[in-house]
Write a protein that holds these residues in place. Structure first.
Motif, short mmCIF file in Angstrom:
data_model
loop_
_atom_site.label_atom_id
_atom_site.label_comp_id
_atom_site.label_asym_id
_atom_site.label_seq_id
_atom_site.Cartn_x
_atom_site.Cartn_y
_atom_site.Cartn_z
N LEU A 22 0.79 -1.23 0.00
CA LEU A 22 0.00 0.00 0.00
C LEU A 22 0.82 1.28 0.00
N VAL A 23 2.03 1.21 0.55
CA VAL A 23 2.78 2.44 0.78
C VAL A 23 4.19 2.41 0.18
N GLU A 24 5.00 1.50 0.65
CA GLU A 24 6.41 1.52 0.29
C GLU A 24 6.66 1.45 -1.21
N SER A 25 6.01 0.53 -1.91
CA SER A 25 6.26 0.37 -3.34
C SER A 25 5.19 1.05 -4.19
N SER A 26 4.27 1.75 -3.55
CA SER A 26 3.20 2.40 -4.28
C SER A 26 3.67 3.71 -4.88
N GLU A 27 3.26 3.94 -6.10
CA GLU A 27 3.54 5.23 -6.74
C GLU A 27 2.37 6.18 -6.58
N LEU A 28 1.34 5.74 -5.86
CA LEU A 28 0.14 6.55 -5.70
C LEU A 28 0.19 7.47 -4.49
N VAL A 29 1.07 7.18 -3.54
CA VAL A 29 1.16 8.01 -2.35
C VAL A 29 2.62 8.37 -2.07
N ASP A 30 2.82 9.59 -1.56
CA ASP A 30 4.16 9.97 -1.15
C ASP A 30 4.36 9.53 0.30
N PHE A 31 5.51 9.86 0.86
CA PHE A 31 5.84 9.39 2.21
C PHE A 31 4.83 9.87 3.25
N ARG A 32 4.44 11.15 3.17
CA ARG A 32 3.49 11.69 4.14
C ARG A 32 2.12 11.04 4.02
N MET A 33 1.64 10.92 2.78
CA MET A 33 0.35 10.27 2.57
C MET A 33 0.40 8.82 3.02
N GLY A 34 1.50 8.16 2.75
CA GLY A 34 1.65 6.77 3.17
C GLY A 34 1.62 6.63 4.68
N THR A 35 2.26 7.57 5.36
CA THR A 35 2.26 7.55 6.82
C THR A 35 0.84 7.74 7.35
N PHE A 36 0.11 8.68 6.76
CA PHE A 36 -1.29 8.90 7.15
C PHE A 36 -2.12 7.65 6.87
N LEU A 37 -1.92 7.04 5.71
CA LEU A 37 -2.67 5.84 5.34
C LEU A 37 -2.43 4.71 6.33
N LEU A 38 -1.20 4.53 6.76
CA LEU A 38 -0.89 3.48 7.74
C LEU A 38 -1.55 3.77 9.09
N ALA A 39 -1.55 5.03 9.51
CA ALA A 39 -2.22 5.39 10.77
C ALA A 39 -3.73 5.16 10.65
N ALA A 40 -4.30 5.51 9.51
CA ALA A 40 -5.74 5.30 9.29
C ALA A 40 -6.07 3.81 9.29
N LEU A 41 -5.20 3.01 8.70
CA LEU A 41 -5.39 1.57 8.71
C LEU A 41 -5.34 1.03 10.13
N SER A 42 -4.44 1.57 10.93
CA SER A 42 -4.35 1.17 12.35
C SER A 42 -5.65 1.47 13.08
N ALA A 43 -6.22 2.64 12.82
CA ALA A 43 -7.49 3.00 13.46
C ALA A 43 -8.60 2.05 13.03
N GLU A 44 -8.66 1.73 11.75
CA GLU A 44 -9.70 0.83 11.25
C GLU A 44 -9.54 -0.57 11.83
N LEU A 45 -8.31 -1.05 11.91
CA LEU A 45 -8.06 -2.36 12.51
C LEU A 45 -8.41 -2.34 14.00
N GLY A 46 -8.09 -1.24 14.67
CA GLY A 46 -8.44 -1.11 16.08
C GLY A 46 -9.94 -1.20 16.30
N GLN A 47 -10.71 -0.60 15.38
CA GLN A 47 -12.16 -0.67 15.48
C GLN A 47 -12.66 -2.11 15.35
N ARG A 48 -12.05 -2.84 14.44
CA ARG A 48 -12.44 -4.23 14.27
C ARG A 48 -12.09 -5.06 15.50
N VAL A 49 -10.92 -4.80 16.07
CA VAL A 49 -10.53 -5.48 17.30
C VAL A 49 -11.54 -5.16 18.40
#
Length: 102
Positions: A22-49
């Motif tokens: 989703l982030v490291e090899s993606s050409e769709l997001v830069d480093f900042r967007m990738g960092t935000f995306l990972l944090a958002a994924l953490s929040a979504e996973l936390g909700q499922r937990v």
């Protein structure tokens, strides 16, 4: 290998694979967007937990509500991180958007 260690290792491998895909090899997001995306994924996973913990609390006599409360801490921390990354990134000005797919 104990089950808990096996699950932790599996989670680590999955996280690395998702991060790379989703982030490291993606050409769709830069480093900042990738960092935000990972944090958002953490929040979504936390909700499922948290949902699973509440469900287990309804089914069990064990004190699963404590686990659900800890998941809330995870969710809150992830949202705070998302907000911080957003602020530090200038709330991702329109010039940073690359037509991200949904």
């Amino acid at each position: 290998m104990p089950v808990r260690e096996d699950l932790e290792q599996r989670a680590s491998r999955l996280a690395a694979r998702l991060s790379d895909e989703l982030v490291e090899s993606s050409e769709l997001v830069d480093f900042r967007m990738g960092t935000f995306l990972l944090a958002a994924l953490s929040a979504e996973l936390g909700q499922r937990v948290q949902e699973r913990c509440w469900e287990q609390a309804r089914r069990s006599s064990a004190n699963w509500d404590m686990a659900a409360a800890e998941a809330e801490t995870l969710i809150t921390a992830a949202w705070r991180c998302m907000e911080t990354v957003s602020v530090l990134s200038g709330h991702f000005s329109d010039s940073d958007r690359r037509g991200l797919p949904g």
